[in-house]
Write a protein that holds these residues in place. Sequence first.
Motif, PDB file in Angstrom:
ATOM      1  N   ILE A  71       0.940   5.911  -0.377  1.00 46.85           N
ATOM      2  CA  ILE A  71       0.340   7.232  -0.305  1.00 46.85           C
ATOM      3  C   ILE A  71       0.988   8.119  -1.366  1.00 46.85           C
ATOM      4  O   ILE A  71       2.209   8.080  -1.556  1.00 46.85           O
ATOM      5  CB  ILE A  71       0.543   7.866   1.086  1.00 46.85           C
ATOM      6  CG1 ILE A  71      -0.144   7.040   2.161  1.00 46.85           C
ATOM      7  CG2 ILE A  71       0.015   9.297   1.116  1.00 46.85           C
ATOM      8  CD1 ILE A  71       0.158   7.528   3.573  1.00 46.85           C
ATOM      9  N   THR A 123      -4.492  14.077  -1.396  1.00 46.61           N
ATOM     10  CA  THR A 123      -3.758  12.881  -0.983  1.00 46.61           C
ATOM     11  C   THR A 123      -4.508  11.656  -1.487  1.00 46.61           C
ATOM     12  O   THR A 123      -5.711  11.512  -1.250  1.00 46.61           O
ATOM     13  CB  THR A 123      -3.611  12.800   0.542  1.00 46.61           C
ATOM     14  OG1 THR A 123      -2.911  13.967   1.012  1.00 46.61           O
ATOM     15  CG2 THR A 123      -2.833  11.568   0.944  1.00 46.61           C
ATOM     16  N   GLY A 170       0.834  -1.187   0.000  1.00 46.37           N
ATOM     17  CA  GLY A 170       0.000   0.000   0.000  1.00 46.37           C
ATOM     18  C   GLY A 170       0.868   1.236   0.000  1.00 46.37           C
ATOM     19  O   GLY A 170       2.030   1.205   0.419  1.00 46.37           O
ATOM     20  N   TYR A 226      -4.475   7.215  -2.255  1.00 44.18           N
ATOM     21  CA  TYR A 226      -3.993   5.962  -1.687  1.00 44.18           C
ATOM     22  C   TYR A 226      -4.037   4.864  -2.753  1.00 44.18           C
ATOM     23  O   TYR A 226      -5.014   4.740  -3.499  1.00 44.18           O
ATOM     24  CB  TYR A 226      -4.844   5.560  -0.480  1.00 44.18           C
ATOM     25  CG  TYR A 226      -4.800   6.586   0.627  1.00 44.18           C
ATOM     26  CD1 TYR A 226      -3.836   6.522   1.629  1.00 44.18           C
ATOM     27  CD2 TYR A 226      -5.713   7.644   0.650  1.00 44.18           C
ATOM     28  CE1 TYR A 226      -3.793   7.479   2.636  1.00 44.18           C
ATOM     29  CE2 TYR A 226      -5.672   8.604   1.643  1.00 44.18           C
ATOM     30  CZ  TYR A 226      -4.703   8.509   2.646  1.00 44.18           C
ATOM     31  OH  TYR A 226      -4.644   9.457   3.632  1.00 44.18           O
ATOM     32  N   ASP A 227      -2.964   4.077  -2.803  1.00 42.87           N
ATOM     33  CA  ASP A 227      -2.839   3.003  -3.783  1.00 42.87           C
ATOM     34  C   ASP A 227      -2.623   1.675  -3.062  1.00 42.87           C
ATOM     35  O   ASP A 227      -2.289   1.636  -1.868  1.00 42.87           O
ATOM     36  CB  ASP A 227      -1.667   3.267  -4.731  1.00 42.87           C
ATOM     37  CG  ASP A 227      -1.765   4.625  -5.424  1.00 42.87           C
ATOM     38  OD1 ASP A 227      -2.896   5.008  -5.776  1.00 42.87           O
ATOM     39  OD2 ASP A 227      -0.725   5.278  -5.608  1.00 42.87           O
TER      40      ASP A 227
END
Length: 298
Positions: free
Chosen positions: A220, A240, A218, A242-243
């Motif tokens: 940012i 911002t 994961g 998230y991946d």
Amino acid sequence: DASRQTQDQVGVYLQDQAKFGDFILTLNGRHDWVFQDTYATPASAVSSQNDSAFTGRVGLGYILAPGLVPYASYATTFTPQVGFNRSGQAFKSATGDQLEAGVKYLIPGTNIQTAFAGFEINQSSILIPDSANLAFQTAGGAVRSKGFEAEATANLAPGTNLTIAYTHVDIRFVNSIDSTGQSIAGNLVSGIPQDTYASFLTYAFPPSSPLRGLQIGGGIRYIGASYADDLNTVRNTAVTLYDALVAYDFAALDPKYKGFRAQLNGYNIFDRNFQTCSFGFCNRNQPATVIGSLIYRW
């Protein structure tokens, strides 16, 4: 009537790297030829534009200590541009030069690799809106970019890897006018954030685990504020995102499957809805996206 343009590019490239004691010298050169034919309308005569340029790069590094390498480089650039102006003429190619200096450091006794670089980039003949007709662009812009990049990669524990990157860039017009005819020299280029940050952590389950072969991760991404117009009167807000990552190595099932890997990448997984405006236009950015891949490496 629709317009049409064809572009062909041919280039030759040569690179050499040599080491003299603790010095590492890298030289490369490239020569490009570009051929463009533009038809303003299907019935019009063809307008041809041929261009060529030599570009190169010279870089020098020095092994100051084990794992510590400061370096400096200078490069020139040549970038053909697709399209044509309001007169039906193909855009001239963008040109530029880049000066960069930095240091790469592998911290002794660790699996942490760091890098820091400062740079200055000058570009000319870039595309900007045509103040005489906003439906077209003109290759009359020039910008100067200054900034730095910092990056670190670390193996924190067996199977656990972390990558962190931060970039600060200041991109300003040098001698340009905006779509209203006003001078924007010294203004920041719209749509480009001055600060960006990204970090990504992955974990691969060990061979002794029932979940061996599985990797999860994961990250940012922070995209800082930017101006929404080249007059620098309105701002795009910071965001911002998230991946995520899920992957499986089929070699964990049987060694004969070595090289086979299935992977799912998720981007903006919380579906943050935002838009970025620049040059007087606004675009909705990428919504939540999942991309699946089946990979084989040999």
